[in-house]
Write a protein that holds these residues in place. Structure first.
Motif, PDB file in Angstrom:
ATOM      1  N   ALA A  66     -21.287 -73.189  37.241  1.00 45.40           N
ATOM      2  CA  ALA A  66     -22.166 -73.574  38.449  1.00 45.40           C
ATOM      3  C   ALA A  66     -23.008 -72.535  38.895  1.00 45.40           C
ATOM      4  O   ALA A  66     -24.241 -72.753  39.192  1.00 45.40           O
ATOM      5  CB  ALA A  66     -21.327 -73.883  39.653  1.00 45.40           C
ATOM      6  N   LEU A  67     -22.728 -71.335  38.934  1.00 40.71           N
ATOM      7  CA  LEU A  67     -23.581 -70.246  39.097  1.00 40.71           C
ATOM      8  C   LEU A  67     -24.045 -69.232  38.194  1.00 40.71           C
ATOM      9  O   LEU A  67     -24.828 -68.333  38.369  1.00 40.71           O
ATOM     10  CB  LEU A  67     -22.945 -69.577  40.291  1.00 40.71           C
ATOM     11  CG  LEU A  67     -22.210 -69.983  41.591  1.00 40.71           C
ATOM     12  CD1 LEU A  67     -21.570 -69.184  42.423  1.00 40.71           C
ATOM     13  CD2 LEU A  67     -23.533 -70.770  42.041  1.00 40.71           C
ATOM     14  N   SER A  68     -23.719 -69.782  36.959  1.00 42.17           N
ATOM     15  CA  SER A  68     -24.470 -69.162  35.658  1.00 42.17           C
ATOM     16  C   SER A  68     -23.799 -67.659  35.455  1.00 42.17           C
ATOM     17  O   SER A  68     -24.433 -66.713  35.089  1.00 42.17           O
ATOM     18  CB  SER A  68     -25.864 -69.193  35.620  1.00 42.17           C
ATOM     19  OG  SER A  68     -26.355 -70.304  35.631  1.00 42.17           O
ATOM     20  N   TRP A  69     -22.367 -67.532  35.824  1.00 43.61           N
ATOM     21  CA  TRP A  69     -21.800 -66.234  35.793  1.00 43.61           C
ATOM     22  C   TRP A  69     -21.339 -66.193  34.555  1.00 43.61           C
ATOM     23  O   TRP A  69     -20.948 -67.190  33.733  1.00 43.61           O
ATOM     24  CB  TRP A  69     -20.675 -66.083  36.811  1.00 43.61           C
ATOM     25  CG  TRP A  69     -21.342 -65.982  38.338  1.00 43.61           C
ATOM     26  CD1 TRP A  69     -22.346 -65.901  38.789  1.00 43.61           C
ATOM     27  CD2 TRP A  69     -20.349 -65.824  39.504  1.00 43.61           C
ATOM     28  NE1 TRP A  69     -22.418 -65.629  40.058  1.00 43.61           N
ATOM     29  CE2 TRP A  69     -21.210 -65.855  40.611  1.00 43.61           C
ATOM     30  CE3 TRP A  69     -18.829 -65.910  39.477  1.00 43.61           C
ATOM     31  CZ2 TRP A  69     -20.672 -65.969  41.867  1.00 43.61           C
ATOM     32  CZ3 TRP A  69     -18.526 -66.031  41.036  1.00 43.61           C
ATOM     33  CH2 TRP A  69     -19.276 -65.841  42.034  1.00 43.61           C
ATOM     34  N   PRO A  70     -21.097 -64.890  33.933  1.00 45.77           N
ATOM     35  CA  PRO A  70     -20.531 -64.768  32.600  1.00 45.77           C
ATOM     36  C   PRO A  70     -19.190 -65.373  32.299  1.00 45.77           C
ATOM     37  O   PRO A  70     -18.386 -65.328  33.215  1.00 45.77           O
ATOM     38  CB  PRO A  70     -20.446 -63.254  32.416  1.00 45.77           C
ATOM     39  CG  PRO A  70     -21.409 -62.572  33.523  1.00 45.77           C
ATOM     40  CD  PRO A  70     -21.329 -63.808  34.558  1.00 45.77           C
ATOM     41  N   LYS A  71     -19.069 -66.126  31.228  1.00 48.73           N
ATOM     42  CA  LYS A  71     -17.945 -66.897  31.118  1.00 48.73           C
ATOM     43  C   LYS A  71     -16.889 -66.015  30.909  1.00 48.73           C
ATOM     44  O   LYS A  71     -16.746 -64.928  30.180  1.00 48.73           O
ATOM     45  CB  LYS A  71     -18.197 -67.789  29.913  1.00 48.73           C
ATOM     46  CG  LYS A  71     -16.858 -68.590  29.430  1.00 48.73           C
ATOM     47  CD  LYS A  71     -17.038 -69.370  28.412  1.00 48.73           C
ATOM     48  CE  LYS A  71     -15.695 -70.455  27.843  1.00 48.73           C
ATOM     49  NZ  LYS A  71     -16.146 -71.308  27.090  1.00 48.73           N
ATOM     50  N   GLY A  72     -15.643 -66.285  31.450  1.00 53.34           N
ATOM     51  CA  GLY A  72     -14.381 -65.437  31.342  1.00 53.34           C
ATOM     52  C   GLY A  72     -14.187 -64.367  32.088  1.00 53.34           C
ATOM     53  O   GLY A  72     -13.229 -63.704  32.098  1.00 53.34           O
ATOM     54  N   GLY A  73     -15.068 -64.065  32.933  1.00 47.92           N
ATOM     55  CA  GLY A  73     -15.067 -62.890  34.042  1.00 47.92           C
ATOM     56  C   GLY A  73     -13.807 -62.825  34.766  1.00 47.92           C
ATOM     57  O   GLY A  73     -13.402 -61.953  35.003  1.00 47.92           O
ATOM     58  N   PHE A  74     -13.586 -64.125  35.347  1.00 45.90           N
ATOM     59  CA  PHE A  74     -12.416 -64.257  36.255  1.00 45.90           C
ATOM     60  C   PHE A  74     -11.120 -63.997  35.469  1.00 45.90           C
ATOM     61  O   PHE A  74     -10.459 -63.049  35.877  1.00 45.90           O
ATOM     62  CB  PHE A  74     -12.238 -65.538  37.098  1.00 45.90           C
ATOM     63  CG  PHE A  74     -10.995 -65.902  37.477  1.00 45.90           C
ATOM     64  CD1 PHE A  74     -10.757 -65.283  38.792  1.00 45.90           C
ATOM     65  CD2 PHE A  74     -10.039 -66.579  37.009  1.00 45.90           C
ATOM     66  CE1 PHE A  74      -9.613 -65.743  39.416  1.00 45.90           C
ATOM     67  CE2 PHE A  74      -8.825 -66.896  37.517  1.00 45.90           C
ATOM     68  CZ  PHE A  74      -8.462 -66.224  38.796  1.00 45.90           C
ATOM     69  N   ASN A  75     -10.948 -64.618  34.308  1.00 45.67           N
ATOM     70  CA  ASN A  75      -9.813 -64.159  33.572  1.00 45.67           C
ATOM     71  C   ASN A  75      -9.577 -62.886  33.396  1.00 45.67           C
ATOM     72  O   ASN A  75      -8.684 -62.255  33.185  1.00 45.67           O
ATOM     73  CB  ASN A  75      -9.817 -65.119  32.271  1.00 45.67           C
ATOM     74  CG  ASN A  75      -9.586 -66.571  32.588  1.00 45.67           C
ATOM     75  OD1 ASN A  75      -8.559 -66.936  33.517  1.00 45.67           O
ATOM     76  ND2 ASN A  75      -9.703 -67.406  31.826  1.00 45.67           N
ATOM     77  N   ALA A  76     -10.603 -62.188  32.507  1.00 44.78           N
ATOM     78  CA  ALA A  76     -10.671 -60.994  32.488  1.00 44.78           C
ATOM     79  C   ALA A  76     -10.180 -59.929  33.769  1.00 44.78           C
ATOM     80  O   ALA A  76      -9.436 -58.873  33.431  1.00 44.78           O
ATOM     81  CB  ALA A  76     -11.956 -60.313  32.176  1.00 44.78           C
ATOM     82  N   ALA A  77     -10.897 -60.133  34.940  1.00 52.55           N
ATOM     83  CA  ALA A  77     -10.346 -59.456  36.043  1.00 52.55           C
ATOM     84  C   ALA A  77      -9.017 -59.729  36.710  1.00 52.55           C
ATOM     85  O   ALA A  77      -7.970 -58.953  36.994  1.00 52.55           O
ATOM     86  CB  ALA A  77     -11.443 -59.877  37.102  1.00 52.55           C
ATOM     87  N   PHE A  78      -8.557 -60.896  36.439  1.00 55.09           N
ATOM     88  CA  PHE A  78      -7.338 -61.453  36.906  1.00 55.09           C
ATOM     89  C   PHE A  78      -6.346 -60.999  36.075  1.00 55.09           C
ATOM     90  O   PHE A  78      -5.084 -60.524  36.267  1.00 55.09           O
ATOM     91  CB  PHE A  78      -7.213 -62.916  37.023  1.00 55.09           C
ATOM     92  CG  PHE A  78      -5.945 -63.459  37.492  1.00 55.09           C
ATOM     93  CD1 PHE A  78      -5.822 -63.343  38.996  1.00 55.09           C
ATOM     94  CD2 PHE A  78      -4.937 -63.925  36.817  1.00 55.09           C
ATOM     95  CE1 PHE A  78      -4.649 -63.952  39.738  1.00 55.09           C
ATOM     96  CE2 PHE A  78      -3.741 -64.615  37.472  1.00 55.09           C
ATOM     97  CZ  PHE A  78      -3.787 -64.179  38.813  1.00 55.09           C
ATOM     98  N   SER A  79      -6.577 -60.731  34.617  1.00 52.40           N
ATOM     99  CA  SER A  79      -5.575 -60.272  33.725  1.00 52.40           C
ATOM    100  C   SER A  79      -5.426 -58.800  33.607  1.00 52.40           C
ATOM    101  O   SER A  79      -4.393 -58.484  33.269  1.00 52.40           O
ATOM    102  CB  SER A  79      -5.889 -60.949  32.460  1.00 52.40           C
ATOM    103  OG  SER A  79      -6.974 -60.251  31.942  1.00 52.40           O
ATOM    104  N   ASP A  80      -6.174 -58.116  34.363  1.00 54.14           N
ATOM    105  CA  ASP A  80      -6.074 -56.643  34.415  1.00 54.14           C
ATOM    106  C   ASP A  80      -5.898 -56.219  35.824  1.00 54.14           C
ATOM    107  O   ASP A  80      -6.859 -56.138  36.626  1.00 54.14           O
ATOM    108  CB  ASP A  80      -7.201 -56.076  33.733  1.00 54.14           C
ATOM    109  CG  ASP A  80      -7.027 -54.333  33.770  1.00 54.14           C
ATOM    110  OD1 ASP A  80      -6.221 -53.898  33.947  1.00 54.14           O
ATOM    111  OD2 ASP A  80      -8.186 -53.908  33.240  1.00 54.14           O
ATOM    112  N   PRO A  81      -4.437 -56.184  36.255  1.00 51.72           N
ATOM    113  CA  PRO A  81      -4.357 -55.820  37.658  1.00 51.72           C
ATOM    114  C   PRO A  81      -4.705 -54.570  38.022  1.00 51.72           C
ATOM    115  O   PRO A  81      -4.575 -54.058  38.964  1.00 51.72           O
ATOM    116  CB  PRO A  81      -3.013 -56.281  37.679  1.00 51.72           C
ATOM    117  CG  PRO A  81      -2.247 -56.079  36.562  1.00 51.72           C
ATOM    118  CD  PRO A  81      -3.362 -56.311  35.552  1.00 51.72           C
TER     119      PRO A  81
END
Length: 85
Positions: A66-81
């Motif tokens: 919706a906000l045209s953010w880079p795809k996968g940014g959440f998963n990358a941040a969430f997977s690296d605690p």
């Protein structure tokens, strides 16, 4: 953690509150617009989130679209605690 220098142009609480009072309607409208776009995009998220909190991850995937953010940014941040440590 790195802490930058304090900005000399900091505002007093009174100045901040005055500015916020003048801008809060536009801030709220922007948040509602982002939420509207996200909810419109939510049904289009068909990938299976890999995060342990799948519903939140799915919502975040909709936010990214919706906000045209880079795809996968959440998963990358969430997977690296340890990312911000």
């Amino acid at each position: 953690m790195k802490v930058g220098r304090l900005d000399a142009s900091r505002r007093t609480e009174e100045e901040f509150n005055s500015k916020f009072a003048a801008d809060h309607a536009a801030i709220f409208a922007g948040l509602m617009d982002a939420l509207n776009k996200t909810l419109s995009e939510l049904d289009n998220v068909t990938e299976a989130p890999t995060a342990s909190i799948a519903n939140f991850a799915r919502f975040d995937m909709a936010v990214e679209r919706a906000l045209s953010w880079p795809k996968g940014g959440f998963n990358a941040a969430f997977s690296d605690p340890h990312r911000d440590r």
